[in-house]
Write an enzyme that holds these catalytic residues in place. Structure first.
Site, PDB file in Angstrom:
ATOM      1  N   HIS A  72     -43.022 -19.548   0.325  1.00  0.00           N
ATOM      2  CA  HIS A  72     -43.004 -20.975  -0.015  1.00  0.00           C
ATOM      3  C   HIS A  72     -43.902 -21.744   0.943  1.00  0.00           C
ATOM      4  O   HIS A  72     -43.808 -21.570   2.154  1.00  0.00           O
ATOM      5  CB  HIS A  72     -41.573 -21.519   0.070  1.00  0.00           C
ATOM      6  CG  HIS A  72     -40.763 -21.194  -1.148  1.00  0.00           C
ATOM      7  ND1 HIS A  72     -39.801 -22.025  -1.652  1.00  0.00           N
ATOM      8  CD2 HIS A  72     -40.802 -20.125  -1.982  1.00  0.00           C
ATOM      9  CE1 HIS A  72     -39.268 -21.479  -2.738  1.00  0.00           C
ATOM     10  NE2 HIS A  72     -39.857 -20.322  -2.949  1.00  0.00           N
ATOM     11  N   TYR A 194     -34.809 -31.020  -1.614  1.00  0.00           N
ATOM     12  CA  TYR A 194     -33.769 -31.678  -0.817  1.00  0.00           C
ATOM     13  C   TYR A 194     -33.641 -33.095  -1.371  1.00  0.00           C
ATOM     14  O   TYR A 194     -34.584 -33.885  -1.258  1.00  0.00           O
ATOM     15  CB  TYR A 194     -34.155 -31.729   0.667  1.00  0.00           C
ATOM     16  CG  TYR A 194     -34.089 -30.378   1.363  1.00  0.00           C
ATOM     17  CD1 TYR A 194     -35.107 -29.433   1.242  1.00  0.00           C
ATOM     18  CD2 TYR A 194     -32.990 -30.050   2.165  1.00  0.00           C
ATOM     19  CE1 TYR A 194     -35.031 -28.204   1.886  1.00  0.00           C
ATOM     20  CE2 TYR A 194     -32.912 -28.823   2.818  1.00  0.00           C
ATOM     21  CZ  TYR A 194     -33.933 -27.906   2.665  1.00  0.00           C
ATOM     22  OH  TYR A 194     -33.857 -26.682   3.309  1.00  0.00           O
ATOM     23  N   PRO A 286     -25.981 -26.549   7.765  1.00  0.00           N
ATOM     24  CA  PRO A 286     -27.012 -25.741   7.103  1.00  0.00           C
ATOM     25  C   PRO A 286     -28.260 -26.490   6.644  1.00  0.00           C
ATOM     26  O   PRO A 286     -29.269 -25.845   6.349  1.00  0.00           O
ATOM     27  CB  PRO A 286     -26.274 -25.137   5.901  1.00  0.00           C
ATOM     28  CG  PRO A 286     -25.086 -25.999   5.683  1.00  0.00           C
ATOM     29  CD  PRO A 286     -24.717 -26.586   7.003  1.00  0.00           C
ATOM     30  N   LYS A 290     -31.452 -23.376   9.633  1.00  0.00           N
ATOM     31  CA  LYS A 290     -31.810 -22.840  10.946  1.00  0.00           C
ATOM     32  C   LYS A 290     -30.912 -21.704  11.448  1.00  0.00           C
ATOM     33  O   LYS A 290     -31.305 -20.961  12.353  1.00  0.00           O
ATOM     34  CB  LYS A 290     -31.771 -23.973  11.995  1.00  0.00           C
ATOM     35  CG  LYS A 290     -32.901 -24.943  11.867  1.00  0.00           C
ATOM     36  CD  LYS A 290     -34.236 -24.299  12.184  1.00  0.00           C
ATOM     37  CE  LYS A 290     -35.348 -24.941  11.399  1.00  0.00           C
ATOM     38  NZ  LYS A 290     -36.505 -24.106  11.194  1.00  0.00           N
ATOM     39  N   TYR A 378     -39.179 -27.378  10.514  1.00  0.00           N
ATOM     40  CA  TYR A 378     -38.642 -26.608   9.390  1.00  0.00           C
ATOM     41  C   TYR A 378     -39.253 -25.213   9.349  1.00  0.00           C
ATOM     42  O   TYR A 378     -38.542 -24.203   9.248  1.00  0.00           O
ATOM     43  CB  TYR A 378     -38.927 -27.349   8.074  1.00  0.00           C
ATOM     44  CG  TYR A 378     -38.192 -26.796   6.884  1.00  0.00           C
ATOM     45  CD1 TYR A 378     -37.042 -27.414   6.399  1.00  0.00           C
ATOM     46  CD2 TYR A 378     -38.626 -25.631   6.239  1.00  0.00           C
ATOM     47  CE1 TYR A 378     -36.354 -26.901   5.309  1.00  0.00           C
ATOM     48  CE2 TYR A 378     -37.939 -25.114   5.158  1.00  0.00           C
ATOM     49  CZ  TYR A 378     -36.811 -25.756   4.692  1.00  0.00           C
ATOM     50  OH  TYR A 378     -36.131 -25.241   3.625  1.00  0.00           O
TER      51      TYR A 378
END
Ligand code: FAD
Ligand code: DHB
Length: 382
Positions: A72, A194, A286, A290, A378
């Site tokens: 991704h 998200y 979550p 991580k 991220y």
């Protein structure tokens, strides 16, 4: 029984550590409380940082991951009915992430360990850790395991953490949980979504081209049985709503579970011959994915330190293990807290709080600097 390194817990941390030590010629025994099927089917993480993928490749555990993992190059943020793409390679100097389920990493590592590694004992519960001896119970019988070093990879509910005297604990609970589902339907998106909405947070992830993984923010103590499939899909539809030609595909839901959220760190991560790694030492909420990545980073650091000790006799890297890990841990704690509070709706949330969230989300969408800060965290810091 004796092992140079005794490892408690066959989650990703314990299994990868055993693999790395085996490759370095250091023997270990892994004790796992649960049976093999349970460990291999416990649905959890799915997003791997580049460093995690590199670690699995370096120890020869990435053959299937390289075939089946989904690369991704970014994520989508959804808020105010708009969608905003974050391009990770462009924002981070070329980094990407991979989707490959934790269950599959565990299956791959268990198979390698049983084929080539040292003993991996299932249904063996560690019950006490002393200076150079561990007690465990197997088939109802107490047994002893001597060691040079012992590593607690036994997750948040394990026993190892309690063997560190005078530990300092830092923690925070959140007034919401996640209802996570697995569904037999192709993902409705190419990258993870998200979503911030008036109804709360939602996340669209995936496990393969035919299996989707989705999460909904729900109140603490939610009973999954109060969420029949149609109610879940309707709520996901409402939270992902966007002013664009986009449709959430529905399919049979095969698993449903509620996960509470917590931030937790114990310091230090070492006492004498005992080292803690992964969820045994720290938990993050979550959002931002991580937890697994931190667990892997800990054992990569520890395997190097143990190898250094056995090849040179120098304790330097063992002595800096805790501080080295905690620097990364606290960065991930901050990032996970940031992502969680940015995207979720607290039960006592005021319109002012919502305005602040939206202002920050717009800032990330509009500013390359703000987007790069999120993307770097991220995709994983070196
Ligand atoms: P664990 O996986 O918890 O393994 C510990 C093992 O120790 C277990 O097998 C347990 O049975 C065993 N054990 C416990 N006590 C004993 C004992 N006394 N004796 C012997 N064995 C014992 N992280 C990410 O990075 N990315 C994500 O996308 C992500 N998504 C998540 C989604 C959900 C819904 C959840 C719940 C978590 C998610 N995480 C994610 C977090 C991630 O799953 C954990 O951080 C990860 O499992 C930690 O690995 P570990 O090996 O440290 O611990
Ligand atoms: C997944 C879980 C997460 O917490 C996250 O931030 C991204 C993906 C997952 O399970 O796929």
């Amino acid at each position: 029984m004796f092992a140079t390194v005794a490892i408690v817990g066959a989650g990703p941390a314990g299994l990868l550590l055993a693999r790395m030590l085996h490759n370095a010629g250091i023997d270990s025994i892994v004790l796992e409380h649960r049976d093999r099927a349970y460990v291999e089917h416990r649905q959890r993480a799915g997003m791997l940082e580049q460093g995690t993928v590199d670690a699995l490749r370096a120890c020869g555990a990435a053959e299937r991951l390289d075939r089946e993992g989904l690369v991704h190059h970014g994520i989508e943020l959804r808020f105010d009915h708009q969608s905003h793409h974050l391009d990770f390679p462009a924002l981070t100097g070329g980094r990407s992430v991979m989707i490959y389920a934790q269950t599959e990493i565990v299956k791959d590592l268990v198979a390698l360990q049983l084929a080539e590694g040292g003993p991996l004992l299932f249904e063996a519960e560690a019950i006490a850790i002393e200076d150079d001896m561990l007690t465990f119970v197997r088939d109802g019988v107490e047994e002893k395991l001597g060691f040079d070093f012992v590593v607690g990879c036994d997750g948040f509910h394990g026993i190892s953490r309690a063997a560190i005297p005078d530990a300092r604990v830092y923690e925070r609970d959140y007034p919401y949980s996640w209802l996570g589902i697995l569904a037999d339907v192709p993902p409705s998106c190419e990258e993870l979504i998200y979503a911030h909405s008036d109804r709360g947070f939602a996340l669209h992830s995936m496990r393969s081209p035919t299996v989707s993984r989705l999460y909904l923010q729900v109140p603490n103590d939610t009973d999954p049985d109060d969420w029949p499939d149609d109610r879940i899909w309707d709520e996901l539809d409402a939270r992902f709503a966007v002013d664009a030609d986009w449709k959430l595909m529905r399919g049979p839901i095969t698993q449903k579970a509620v996960t509470p959220m917590r931030s937790f760190v114990t310091e230090p991560m070492r006492h004498g011959r005992l080292f803690l790694a992964g969820d045994a030492a720290h938990i993050v909420p979550p959002t931002g994915a991580k937890g697994l990545n931190l667990a892997i980073a800990d054992v990569v650091t520890l395997a190097k330190a143990l190898q250094h000790w056995f090849t040179t006799g120098s304790p330097d890297l063992l002595n800096t293990y805790s501080d080295t890990c905690l620097r990364r841990v606290w960065r991930a704690e901050h990032f996970s807290y940031f992502m969680t509070t940015l995207l979720h709706r607290a039960p006592d949330q005021t319109p002012f709080d919502t305005r602040l969230q939206l202002s920050q989300l717009h800032r990330i969408a509009d500013s390359r600097h703000a987007a790069a800060e999120l993307a770097e965290n991220y995709a994983g810091l070196p």
